[in-house]
Design an enzyme around this catalytic site. Structure first.
Site, PDB file in Angstrom:
ATOM      1  N   HIS A  64       0.567  -1.519   0.734  1.00  0.00           N
ATOM      2  CA  HIS A  64       0.164   0.350   0.187  1.00  0.00           C
ATOM      3  C   HIS A  64       0.971   1.354   0.336  1.00  0.00           C
ATOM      4  CE1 HIS A  64       0.451  -0.432   4.977  1.00  0.00           C
ATOM      5  NE2 HIS A  64       0.793   0.097   4.512  1.00  0.00           N
TER       6      HIS A  64
HETATM    7  P1  TYD Z   1      -1.953  -4.105   7.687  1.00  0.00           P
HETATM    8  O1  TYD Z   1      -2.906  -2.868   6.846  1.00  0.00           O
HETATM    9  O2  TYD Z   1      -1.756  -5.198   7.155  1.00  0.00           O
HETATM   10  O3  TYD Z   1      -0.194  -3.967   8.078  1.00  0.00           O
HETATM   11  P2  TYD Z   1       0.673  -4.695   6.626  1.00  0.00           P
HETATM   12  O4  TYD Z   1       0.373  -2.898   6.254  1.00  0.00           O
HETATM   13  O5  TYD Z   1       1.801  -4.354   7.406  1.00  0.00           O
HETATM   14  O6  TYD Z   1       0.100  -5.228   5.555  1.00  0.00           O
HETATM   15  O7  TYD Z   1      -2.424  -4.108   9.120  1.00  0.00           O
HETATM   16  C1  TYD Z   1      -2.439  -5.740   9.931  1.00  0.00           C
HETATM   17  C2  TYD Z   1      -4.115  -4.885  10.583  1.00  0.00           C
HETATM   18  O8  TYD Z   1      -3.794  -4.715  11.824  1.00  0.00           O
HETATM   19  C3  TYD Z   1      -5.525  -4.710  10.128  1.00  0.00           C
HETATM   20  O9  TYD Z   1      -6.070  -5.227  10.555  1.00  0.00           O
HETATM   21  C4  TYD Z   1      -5.220  -3.344  10.383  1.00  0.00           C
HETATM   22  C5  TYD Z   1      -4.456  -3.056  11.288  1.00  0.00           C
HETATM   23  N1  TYD Z   1      -4.136  -1.649  12.022  1.00  0.00           N
HETATM   24  C6  TYD Z   1      -4.396  -1.231  13.287  1.00  0.00           C
HETATM   25  O10 TYD Z   1      -5.778  -1.902  13.833  1.00  0.00           O
HETATM   26  N2  TYD Z   1      -3.823  -0.040  14.038  1.00  0.00           N
HETATM   27  C7  TYD Z   1      -2.000   0.111  13.233  1.00  0.00           C
HETATM   28  O11 TYD Z   1      -1.800   1.426  13.173  1.00  0.00           O
HETATM   29  C8  TYD Z   1      -2.388  -0.600  12.358  1.00  0.00           C
HETATM   30  C9  TYD Z   1      -0.630  -0.131  10.687  1.00  0.00           C
HETATM   31  C10 TYD Z   1      -2.509  -1.332  11.570  1.00  0.00           C
END
Ligand code: TYD
Length: 134
Positions: A49
């Site tokens: 992303h």
């Molecule tokens: P995700 O965005 O999939 O992580 P990455 O970008 O590393 O692949 O995040 C995993 C889960 O955690 C998703 O359900 C969103 C949640 N999340 C939060 O609640 N707070 C945060 O600050 C972040 C980064 C993720």
């Protein structure tokens, strides 16, 4: 590409090392959120992303991992393998994280609370936005 590697000053003595992170000092923004990624399974790639408006400072406080960074024009791979260094990301950058070591703890400081609406998760949309941005 709006990315920078920041070297932190170590407070070291015969007991070991200590690094302090302070907002608007060696962390060049207001810190609203800290999260960390750990216990990452073998061969996992995450991220995929970009953010519309977010500053982040990523620090591998233990172990190592790699970032693929892509601003729509060029791609670059950066390895983080030291708690003494932080990767500052701002602007429209597509990121993927991979090659996490078993002991990797990737800590990320951000200048905003979690906001799902700030994410661009479609690479084609990202490319379009990055073209308009430049
Ligand atoms: P995700 O965005 O999939 O992580 P990455 O970008 O590393 O692949 O995040 C995993 C889960 O955690 C998703 O359900 C969103 C949640 N999340 C939060 O609640 N707070 C945060 O600050 C972040 C980064 C993720």
């Amino acid at each position: 590409m709006k990315k920078e590697l920041i070297d932190f000053r170590i407070n070291g003595d015969d007991r070991g090392s200590l690094i302090a992170l302070e907002e608007n000092s060696n962390v060049p923004f207001d810190v609203k959120r800290v999260y960390y990624i750990f216990n990452t399974k073998d061969k996992v790639r995450r991220g995929f992303h970009a953010h519309k408006d977010l500053k982040q400072l990523a620090i591998c406080v233990s172990g190592s991992c790699k970032f693929l960074l892509d601003d729509g024009k060029e791609k670059e791979t950066v390895e983080l393998n030291s708690p003494e260094q932080g990767l500052l990301l701002e602007g429209l950058i597509w990121r993927e994280m991979f090659d996490f070591s078993k002991d990797c703890v990737l800590m990320v400081l951000a200048d905003a609370y979690y906001d799902a609406n700030d994410y661009i998760k479609d690479y084609k949309v990202f490319l379009k936005m990055s073209k308009n941005d430049s």
